[in-house]
Scaffold this motif. Sequence first.
Motif, PDB file in Angstrom:
ATOM      1  N   PHE A 127     -23.273  32.622  18.453  1.00 21.10           N
ATOM      2  CA  PHE A 127     -24.226  33.729  18.379  1.00 21.10           C
ATOM      3  C   PHE A 127     -24.111  34.610  19.612  1.00 21.10           C
ATOM      4  O   PHE A 127     -23.603  34.196  20.653  1.00 21.10           O
ATOM      5  CB  PHE A 127     -25.663  33.218  18.204  1.00 21.10           C
ATOM      6  N   ALA A 128     -24.593  35.829  19.461  1.00 25.04           N
ATOM      7  CA  ALA A 128     -24.654  36.790  20.559  1.00 25.04           C
ATOM      8  C   ALA A 128     -25.941  37.592  20.413  1.00 25.04           C
ATOM      9  O   ALA A 128     -26.319  37.963  19.298  1.00 25.04           O
ATOM     10  CB  ALA A 128     -23.448  37.723  20.542  1.00 25.04           C
ATOM     11  N   ALA A 129     -26.587  37.847  21.540  1.00 23.54           N
ATOM     12  CA  ALA A 129     -27.801  38.664  21.554  1.00 23.54           C
ATOM     13  C   ALA A 129     -27.585  39.811  22.534  1.00 23.54           C
ATOM     14  O   ALA A 129     -26.976  39.632  23.587  1.00 23.54           O
ATOM     15  CB  ALA A 129     -29.001  37.825  21.980  1.00 23.54           C
ATOM     16  N   HIS A 130     -28.083  40.981  22.143  1.00 24.27           N
ATOM     17  CA  HIS A 130     -27.966  42.141  23.024  1.00 24.27           C
ATOM     18  C   HIS A 130     -29.171  43.057  22.863  1.00 24.27           C
ATOM     19  O   HIS A 130     -29.910  42.953  21.887  1.00 24.27           O
ATOM     20  CB  HIS A 130     -26.672  42.916  22.761  1.00 24.27           C
ATOM     21  N   GLY A 131     -29.332  43.918  23.846  1.00 18.57           N
ATOM     22  CA  GLY A 131     -30.398  44.907  23.825  1.00 18.57           C
ATOM     23  C   GLY A 131     -30.185  45.894  24.950  1.00 18.57           C
ATOM     24  O   GLY A 131     -29.223  45.777  25.722  1.00 18.57           O
ATOM     25  N   PRO A 132     -31.061  46.873  25.079  1.00 22.83           N
ATOM     26  CA  PRO A 132     -30.955  47.820  26.187  1.00 22.83           C
ATOM     27  C   PRO A 132     -31.033  47.087  27.526  1.00 22.83           C
ATOM     28  O   PRO A 132     -31.773  46.106  27.663  1.00 22.83           O
ATOM     29  CB  PRO A 132     -32.170  48.735  25.989  1.00 22.83           C
ATOM     30  N   ALA A 133     -30.277  47.548  28.502  1.00 25.03           N
ATOM     31  CA  ALA A 133     -30.286  46.936  29.831  1.00 25.03           C
ATOM     32  C   ALA A 133     -31.670  47.094  30.458  1.00 25.03           C
ATOM     33  O   ALA A 133     -32.306  48.131  30.314  1.00 25.03           O
ATOM     34  CB  ALA A 133     -29.223  47.577  30.707  1.00 25.03           C
ATOM     35  N   GLU A 134     -32.104  46.055  31.160  1.00 24.33           N
ATOM     36  CA  GLU A 134     -33.423  46.086  31.790  1.00 24.33           C
ATOM     37  C   GLU A 134     -33.359  46.154  33.309  1.00 24.33           C
ATOM     38  O   GLU A 134     -34.390  46.293  33.953  1.00 24.33           O
ATOM     39  CB  GLU A 134     -34.229  44.862  31.351  1.00 24.33           C
ATOM     40  N   ASP A 135     -32.167  46.054  33.888  1.00 22.15           N
ATOM     41  CA  ASP A 135     -32.059  46.121  35.347  1.00 22.15           C
ATOM     42  C   ASP A 135     -32.479  47.512  35.827  1.00 22.15           C
ATOM     43  O   ASP A 135     -32.102  48.528  35.227  1.00 22.15           O
ATOM     44  CB  ASP A 135     -30.626  45.822  35.800  1.00 22.15           C
ATOM     45  N   ALA A 136     -33.246  47.547  36.909  1.00 20.13           N
ATOM     46  CA  ALA A 136     -33.818  48.794  37.413  1.00 20.13           C
ATOM     47  C   ALA A 136     -32.770  49.833  37.778  1.00 20.13           C
ATOM     48  O   ALA A 136     -33.041  51.038  37.694  1.00 20.13           O
ATOM     49  CB  ALA A 136     -34.712  48.517  38.619  1.00 20.13           C
ATOM     50  N   ASP A 137     -31.566  49.406  38.140  1.00 21.54           N
ATOM     51  CA  ASP A 137     -30.544  50.370  38.557  1.00 21.54           C
ATOM     52  C   ASP A 137     -29.720  50.912  37.386  1.00 21.54           C
ATOM     53  O   ASP A 137     -28.799  51.692  37.591  1.00 21.54           O
ATOM     54  CB  ASP A 137     -29.616  49.755  39.611  1.00 21.54           C
ATOM     55  N   LEU A 138     -30.064  50.521  36.180  1.00 20.27           N
ATOM     56  CA  LEU A 138     -29.330  50.975  34.991  1.00 20.27           C
ATOM     57  C   LEU A 138     -30.225  51.828  34.101  1.00 20.27           C
ATOM     58  O   LEU A 138     -31.436  51.626  34.052  1.00 20.27           O
ATOM     59  CB  LEU A 138     -28.812  49.771  34.196  1.00 20.27           C
ATOM     60  N   ASP A 139     -29.626  52.749  33.382  1.00 16.70           N
ATOM     61  CA  ASP A 139     -30.339  53.610  32.445  1.00 16.70           C
ATOM     62  C   ASP A 139     -30.331  52.939  31.079  1.00 16.70           C
ATOM     63  O   ASP A 139     -29.279  52.837  30.443  1.00 16.70           O
ATOM     64  CB  ASP A 139     -29.645  54.975  32.386  1.00 16.70           C
ATOM     65  N   ALA A 140     -31.493  52.483  30.622  1.00 19.10           N
ATOM     66  CA  ALA A 140     -31.597  51.762  29.351  1.00 19.10           C
ATOM     67  C   ALA A 140     -31.228  52.629  28.143  1.00 19.10           C
ATOM     68  O   ALA A 140     -31.010  52.111  27.053  1.00 19.10           O
ATOM     69  CB  ALA A 140     -33.005  51.201  29.169  1.00 19.10           C
ATOM     70  N   ALA A 141     -31.128  53.930  28.331  1.00 20.36           N
ATOM     71  CA  ALA A 141     -30.722  54.806  27.228  1.00 20.36           C
ATOM     72  C   ALA A 141     -29.216  54.745  27.000  1.00 20.36           C
ATOM     73  O   ALA A 141     -28.743  54.984  25.891  1.00 20.36           O
ATOM     74  CB  ALA A 141     -31.153  56.244  27.502  1.00 20.36           C
ATOM     75  N   THR A 142     -28.458  54.430  28.063  1.00 20.30           N
ATOM     76  CA  THR A 142     -26.997  54.444  27.938  1.00 20.30           C
ATOM     77  C   THR A 142     -26.330  53.119  28.284  1.00 20.30           C
ATOM     78  O   THR A 142     -25.147  52.945  28.025  1.00 20.30           O
ATOM     79  CB  THR A 142     -26.403  55.537  28.849  1.00 20.30           C
ATOM     80  N   ALA A 143     -27.086  52.198  28.892  1.00 15.38           N
ATOM     81  CA  ALA A 143     -26.522  50.897  29.275  1.00 15.38           C
ATOM     82  C   ALA A 143     -27.207  49.790  28.486  1.00 15.38           C
ATOM     83  O   ALA A 143     -28.442  49.753  28.398  1.00 15.38           O
ATOM     84  CB  ALA A 143     -26.688  50.656  30.773  1.00 15.38           C
ATOM     85  N   ALA A 144     -26.409  48.913  27.929  1.00 19.39           N
ATOM     86  CA  ALA A 144     -26.913  47.772  27.170  1.00 19.39           C
ATOM     87  C   ALA A 144     -26.542  46.494  27.899  1.00 19.39           C
ATOM     88  O   ALA A 144     -25.664  46.482  28.762  1.00 19.39           O
ATOM     89  CB  ALA A 144     -26.325  47.767  25.762  1.00 19.39           C
TER      90      ALA A 144
END
Length: 181
Positions: A80-97
């Motif tokens: 299995f694999a799980a993914h979603g928008p990136a949550e790290d503060a230094d990343l843009d959740a609109a463009t980084a997953a």
Amino acid sequence: MADVGVRPARRADAGAVAEIQVRAWRQGYARLLPAPALERVTSAEAQDAWRERWTQAIVEPPSPRHRLLVAVSSELVVGFAAHGPAEDADLDAATAAELLTLLVDPLHARAGHGSRLLAATVDLLREDGFGTLVSWAFEGDDVLRRFLGSAGWAPDGTARDLDMGEPVRQIRLHTDITPQG
């Protein structure tokens, strides 16, 4: 060859996903994590909790951009694999997953399931408009680092220490998933 593929997880898959997670962690993390911490996250009680969390992720994901995929072989869930928008503060959740996890049952390893899961993940994330994909790996997890490295991933210079009774170092890997062409 067995009928293999990747599909979205279904509620009925949550138990198999939790079992694979525990088996894969016991085998793959035995030398990476302190023994008490590994026992805590792979105990029977932990497996029940993981099953509930995966059920929740399947039936009520945090957003439409969060997904849980399963690899199947002759209808048996083998990874299995799980993914979603990136949550790290230094990343843009609109463009980084973020690839939150990718695990294959040790009983079905080295049969291409991880590669199929990664490819399906990238395809879905591209459709969602993401251009960067990151994942956290234990610093000593050579298997995951080699696997992702062979697919074009590299450390991005970010690291963190998890408190697992003693500090356990993780590094962040990244790759560009912008469609080429």
